[in-house]
Design a protein around this motif. Structure first.
Motif: not given
Lengths: 165, 799, 353
Positions: C4-9, C51
């Motif tokens: 899974l990729l970490p969450k980011f904008e 982020g």
């Protein structure tokens, strides 16, 4: 952080899907669009199983963010045989270029992109072109034969209904 | 398509493709219209179009996603395992731990040493400890990291030598160890001696000996592990799993879940490569079922590549001391070997590995005296198990290297020395009573020599350029089942209804090697129909009759024979119908091209469908069953079962390569791979198996190794675990040798595994021919080759 | 499952100015994404994720390629196939990873590749098992656990020795390339070699908000003899574990200028400029390879085999690879000499790639 609408064309169909920024093209194709022909083998770009076409170029869908394909034309293994089976697909099947089949979609998509740029490759050029794809079953020999056979066939009779991507 | 006829060859008319041939186990006459013809795999169109469904491709309504918490230390007591935070997370539906089940399982009944999840202690970095089922993968993963674990370190056993030592019971990895060494971590010790070993060494003219070291190897299949379990409304569990051996998983599930077997259905999904790595019953299979039971929802486990590598069961890291004795004419007198194999955390197939590392050295050469001390130890590393050529690959490298050393010492061409020692057809090995019904190794080696221009090249190529040979043999299926019982080892059912479709049921697992196609070919050949009439259903335990599955290279021989037997029953029914319709005696019909033709009056013929409908009159669908059981074989000493097979394949490979003496890089140029598969039922598949084996063998020879640091695998990904790329793979010329085995289906033997072992010594021996150094460590990486070259130069300078 | 990729904008600016603004706005909490072939595997391993991710893939200003300059957003494959850039540069581009990775990867990404180490390029699970490292989430180095400080051996919680594994960087440095950045204070151009400094964490001299725009080649890049040789375990897919780029000028067989840049043996590419050893920037204290210590004087000398041997020996002696990428350091060190020797002989003899 919220889902964004991704509008693009997949196998000649306009598609709209809400995706997270961190979802890869492979995730979206497999999980959201049910196009499970695209496989994930290593998930870091080193096996080639996830290869699809983005605007006509072969791309590792596991290393491509879905949102980076906004407006793009995507072709997957399922799109190669929309109307009739693609010569590469037939050749891979008939030459024994596919055993367990897991790497096969990636090999075929990469071969297809390669033949677009070089319709008459030598054996060495085929090796070079496929050198980012790993097959654990065939030892590659029958894959080369399949690409050579399909290339000959495609030069003689260009594919009539290819995916436009 | 190059096909060489081997000795024991009883028929050759079929080569010309016109005659008929009957082989010894087959009553009646069989046309040769499908057998021996290249046939694309029956499922290949699905695979090339992306239609084939692998486990991770499947979705079910309400499906949950599972992630597994794995041990982060090699050997430790679990002081605390707190799942409360994970359980409380929104979207988490169930959390399971070792408390769920204390039932131990394992593929071999003698090594039931795996828990679904670790309980009071963990025994390797990567061992499952707990698992979460949640609404999404993200949630499941987050929940996994919310589980708190505290460890208390135990003595770690990270080198196989450490596992030989006597230790306190608390330090033992498993309670149950080898009876002869109760205080150690030795899993299985095998000690065998036959013939006069000491005497042989005393009278020998050449006694090459060396110590060898082999790194662990992973199967490297491209499809990561993935399963889906569903506990349905009728209280039956459905497990979708890419299993090579659905039957053993079926048994293990029944044991662990405490359910009758018929309440469990194992459904084999398309297998994205196995090579032995999907043939154990697995913890993640148990975990998926437990979570499905607890949630009453379908639960999917899909591992990433790292977890897949951590699940292991690859080729054992091995250290061997081996000596051989030859007389002055190069005749083999004796073998003495001492082998230490690192089994990692579990037993897996290891008892078999412990035997195979010794006993499979009783071929392909006649071996008058044999001594073997083998120990498979438990360690706190990734579990080893069965991998293509199980138990025979590393010892084969040792013996083939020593044979080559003897040849050089005695001044005999290495191929010639091998030719002087091969087991002949229709022979039996002196001590283990391995029965060689057919062998084409002599013809194979001679053909490989001819095509490679061996005699012009060996010893004559310029420095840095070399050629080498390696030979091997392998079992066509283990003659004894893992679970001792009287059931057949393979069963095939056929059903033909009025639609004319021929449905074959089997539990032999098509793992990409083409076993479904093999079964279809055999049935189509026997009943004279087109291949595309035959549909093989080999995925589901509810409908398929028992077959022990795809391991020990047994499927063509065993399931093939079962398929033939079943088809012959149908053939009799159709012949009787044709007889009824034509008035000709039933035994006078030939079957081919969808017609049943009267042999004495070819104008009298009945179409397949016409005969079928006649045969169905008053009884409905034609139903037939065929089975295979190995004949009684072997000696009567302890361990005499190991290595027994109804038939053996043989192979002789030659490799030409270049060594860069400045960098140590080895570039294989070409491999001539002659493999005696008895009869190539499907030459396309046989070539594919040989070529794939060569590629995989070259990986072990040159680039692949499982690397560790303190019990952690350093390279658990496909960037650092180095499978050879197209550039690293030379041209491979597969040479099919047919020795027509008297008991194999249409004369066939195995071809899926035996063709791997000879590649590695062929490379090693070619390196010697190129630069004059012997490689005793595998893989032969550039740094190791260069070190050997430099050591040789230093020695020569000093001399 | 997939990693899974970490969450980011995700930000997808279409102009350089916009990108600079975003980079300034999210200073300290963003990464640039170009081809994704380096960043995304690292993100999947949870390595120093931020982020915000600012994509540079849609900025036309980064995508021009001419005889003398290559935009940072130009894909590796387009450098490989370009007939106008120096042959050695195109050849080096073709040595990178695999055709598929070259199709996605870009020049900028290859030059700004994160450094690599066995203890860093691992999953979160793996690093958690290890106890993390200096470069991500931890406070000690597992490759060089102890360092010398004031004559005392102390725990290394300062210096990361992760290896810089670019193929193009050493070639371009040897050719004397410049790099141009756009930033909040306008643009600046520096020598590519000056861009790299420091340890495996710092990696280069990158100012807040700056974006790598292009690489400019001096006119001489087309005139000198130049080439690249790579050492890797496999002939495709792999990162280099040593790589040598050389730019050489000969005058009647005598050395007029010689620049050798070695990649994948230290925390940055290492330039051995035999032409003007006196005129070099101060070496970072982290760099363990000291190119100028006992550097032989080769200028004006006949480039015969003996001189080639002297040069290769020097390079071999000075390079100090660590046990943190595939293949043993001692072997890689030796290979630096072999690659240099072979490449120098080929360039002298007029063999071109």
């Amino acid at each position: 952080m919220s889902k964004h609408i991704l509008r693009f064309h997949v196998n000649d169909r306009a598609v709209e899907v809400a995706v997270e920024p961190w979802h890869t093209l492979a995730n979206v194709l497999r999980n959201d669009l049910n196009l499970t022909g695209t496989k994930i083998g290593c998930d870091m770009g080193t096996c080639g199983c996830c290869t699809v076409h983005v605007d006509g170029k072969a791309r590792l869908s596991c290393l491509t963010l879905a949102l980076e394909c906004q407006g793009a034309k995507i072709a997957t293994i399922e799109g190669l045989n929309e109307y009739e089976i693609h010569p590469l697909q037939r050749a891979f099947a008939e030459c024994g270029g596919s055993q367990c089949g897991y790497c096969t979609p990636g090999f075929i998509m990469q071969s297809c992109a390669m033949l677009k740029e070089n319709p008459d490759p030598t054996r060495d050029e085929i090796k070079a072109g496929l050198s980012g794809n790993l097959c654990r079953c065939t030892g590659f020999m029958k894959i080369y034969e399949a690409v050579e056979r399909a290339a000959t066939e495609m030069r003689e009779k260009p594919v009539s209904a290819p995916v436009k991507a | 398509m190059p096909i060489v006829q081997g000795s024991g060859s009883t028929r050759n008319e079929h080569q010309k493709n016109k005659g008929v041939w009957s082989d010894s186990g087959s009553p009646g006459v069989v046309a040769n219209s499908i057998i021996g013809k290249p046939a694309p795999l029956k499922d290949s169109l699905k695979k090339v179009t992306g239609e084939a469904v692998y486990a991770d491709d499947m979705k079910f309504p309400g499906m949950l996603f599972c992630r597994i918490l794995r041990a982060t230390v090699p050997h430790a007591r679990v002081k605390r395992l707190d799942i409360t935070k994970a359980q409380a997370m929104p979207g988490v539906r169930a959390v399971v731990t070792g408390r769920e089940s204390g039932v131990r399982f394992g593929v071999l009944p003698v090594s039931q040493d795996e828990l679904s999840m670790a309980q009071e202690k963990v025994i390797y970095t990567g061992e499952p400890l707990a698992a979460v089922a949640a609404d999404s993968e993200d949630i499941a993963q987050a929940a996994i990291w919310a589980i708190e674990v505290e460890y208390e370190a135990l003595t770690e056993f990270l080198r196989p030598q450490d596992s030989l030592k006597d230790v306190e019971p608390a330090q033992q990895i498993h309670d149950k160890v080898e009876k002869k060494h109760p205080k150690t971590n030795i899993h299985k010790a095998v000690d065998q001696e036959f013939g006069d070993v000491e005497g042989a060494f005393k009278q020998a003219a050449s006694t090459p000996n060396a110590s060898f070291k082999f790194d662990g190897i992973s199967h490297g299949f491209t499809e990561p592990h993935a399963v889906i379990a569903h506990w349905d409304a009728e209280d039956r569990i459905q497990l979708y799993t890419p299993q090579q051996v659905p039957h053993y998983t079926h048994r293990a599930l029944a044991k662990v879940l405490d359910l009758p077997m018929h309440q469990i259905q194992v459904i084999r999904t398309t297998v994205g490569g196995g090579f032995g790595g999907k043939s154990d019953p697995f913890q993640h299979e148990m975990i998926a079922c437990m979570l499905a039971r607890n949630t009453r929802r379908p639960v999917k486990v899909t591992m990433d590549r790292e977890e897949t590598l951590l699940t292991g069961r690859g080729r054992h890291p091995t250290e061997s001391k081996v000596a051989m004795a030859f007389d002055k004419d190069g005749k083999l007198l004796a073998l003495d070997s001492d082998v230490l194999i690192d089994g990692g955390a579990y037993g897996s197939f290891g008892v078999v590995s412990a035997y195979y590392n010794g006993v499979l050295s009783n071929g392909p050469y006649l071996l008058p005296a044999f001594r073997y001390h083998g120990k498979r130890v438990y360690s706190n590393r990734i579990p080893s198990g069965a991998m293509r050529g199980h138990g025979s690959v590393n010892p084969r490298y040792c013996t083939e290297t020593l044979v080559d050393m003897a040849a050089v010492e005695l001044g005999i061409d290495p191929c010639e020395l091998r030719l002087r020692n091969f087991l002949p057809p229709n022979s039996i090995t002196p001590h283990h009573k391995f029965r060689v019904t057919s062998t084409g190794i002599r013809e194979g080696l001679m053909e490989a020599m001819k095509r490679s221009e061996w005699s012009k090249k060996w010893g004559k190529l310029p420095y840095g350029h070399g050629i080498g040979v390696g030979c091997a043999w392998y079992i066509s299926g283990s003659a004894l089942p893992i679970h001792w019982n009287k059931l057949p080892q393979s069963t095939v059912h056929i059903k033909i209804d009025m639609d004319g479709g021929v449905t074959c049921h089997s539990l032999a697992a098509d793992i990409g090697q083409g076993s479904d196609t093999m079964i279809a070919q055999i049935v189509a050949e026997v009943i004279g129909c087109k291949l595309d009439r035959v549909h093989v259903k080999s995925t589901t335990t509810d409908t398929a009759p028992i077959d022990l599955g795809s391991y020990s290279s047994r499927v063509t021989f065993m399931a093939g024979n079962a398929a033939r037997e079943a088809a012959e029953v149908v053939r009799k029914d159709l012949a009787a119908a044709a007889s009824k319709l034509t008035g000709q005696p039933a035994q006078y019909f030939d079957f081919a091209g969808e017609e049943i033709v009267c042999r004495s009056k070819p104008s009298v013929r009945v179409g397949f469908m016409e005969a079928l409908h006649e045969a169905q009159a008053d009884r409905g669908a034609l139903i037939a069953s065929g089975s295979y059981q190995s004949p009684p074989l072997g000696g009567d000493f302890k361990g005499s079962n190991a290595g027994l097979s109804p038939s053996y394949s043989f192979s002789a490979f030659i490799c030409e390569l270049k060594v860069d003496p400045d960098t140590g890089f080895v570039q294989p140029i070409k491999v001539w791979a002659a493999h005696d598969c008895g009869k190539a039922l499907n030459p396309l598949s046989v070539e594919g198996q040989i070529e794939g084996s060569v590629h995989m063998g070259l990986g072990q020879a040159l680039t692949e190794q499982m690397r560790y640091r303190n019990g952690q695998m350093l390279n658990a990904n496909f960037l650092d675990y180095k499978i050879p790329t197209p550039f690293d793979t030379p041209e491979i010329e597969a040479i099919i040798v047919e020795s027509h085995d008297p008991e194999g289906p249409f004369g066939a033997k195995e071809c899926g595994e035996g063709a791997l072992a000879p590649v590695i010594p062929a490379v090693g021996n070619a390196i010697f021919d190129a630069v004059g150094v012997r490689m005793f460590e595998v893989p032969m990486t550039p740094d190791r080759v260069l070190r050997a070259i430099e050591a040789k130069a230093r020695k020569e300078r000093e001399a | 499952m997939t990693m899974l990729l970490p969450k980011f904008e995700l930000h997808q600016p279409t102009t350089l100015a916009e990108a600079v603004k975003l980079a300034s706005a999210h200073a300290g909490d963003f990464d640039f994404l170009s081809g994704g072939t380096d960043l995304l595997p690292n993100y999947k391993c949870g390595l120093n994720a931020h982020g915000h991710v600012i994509s540079l893939a849609h900025i036309a200003e980064l995508k021009t390629i001419t005889r003398d300059s290559i935009g940072a957003g130009v894909r590796i494959v387009d450098i490989e196939r370009n007939a106008d850039v120096p042959r050695s540069v195109a050849f080096t581009a073709g040595q990178i990873a695999s055709p598929l990775l070259r199709q996605s990867g870009t020049l900028g990404g290859n030059l700004m590749l994160d450094n690599r180490c066995h203890f860093f390029n691992q999953s979160y699970f793996w690093r958690n098992s290890l106890g993390y490292c200096l470069k991500a989430d931890g406070d000690r180095c597992h490759v060089v656990p102890m360092i010398n400080e004031g004559g005392k051996s102390v725990l290394n919680n300062k210096v990361c020795v992760a290896t810089h594994s670019s193929d193009l960087a050493p070639m371009l440095i040897a050719l004397g390339a410049d790099v141009t950045f756009a930033g909040p204070d306008g643009s600046r151009t520096i020598k590519l070699n000056d861009f790299y400094y420091g340890d495996g964490i710092a990696r280069f001299e990158h100012r807040p908000g700056e974006i790598l725009v292009k690489v400019t080649l001096p006119k001489s890049a087309h005139e000198v003899r130049s080439g690249y040789k790579k050492l890797a375990p496999r002939q495709s897919i792999d990162f280099p574990v040593a790589g040598v780029g050389i730019a050489l000028e000969l005058d009647a067989g005598k050395v007029k200028s010689l620049r050798v840049a070695v990649g994948a043996v230290d925390t940055t590419p290492v330039l051995f400029d035999f032409s003007k050893p006196a005129n070099v920037k101060a070496l970072s204290s982290y760099l363990l390879t000291d190119p100028y210590k006992n550097m032989p004087d080769v200028m004006g000398k006949q480039l015969d085999n003996a001189l080639i041997e002297t040069i290769s020996k020097h390079i071999q002696t000075q390079c100090q690879p660590k046990l943190n990428v595939p293949m043993e350091p001692g072997y890689r060190k030796k290979m630096c000499g072999v690659l240099t020797r072979r490449l120098l002989a080929e360039l002298r003899d007029g063999k071109t790639v």
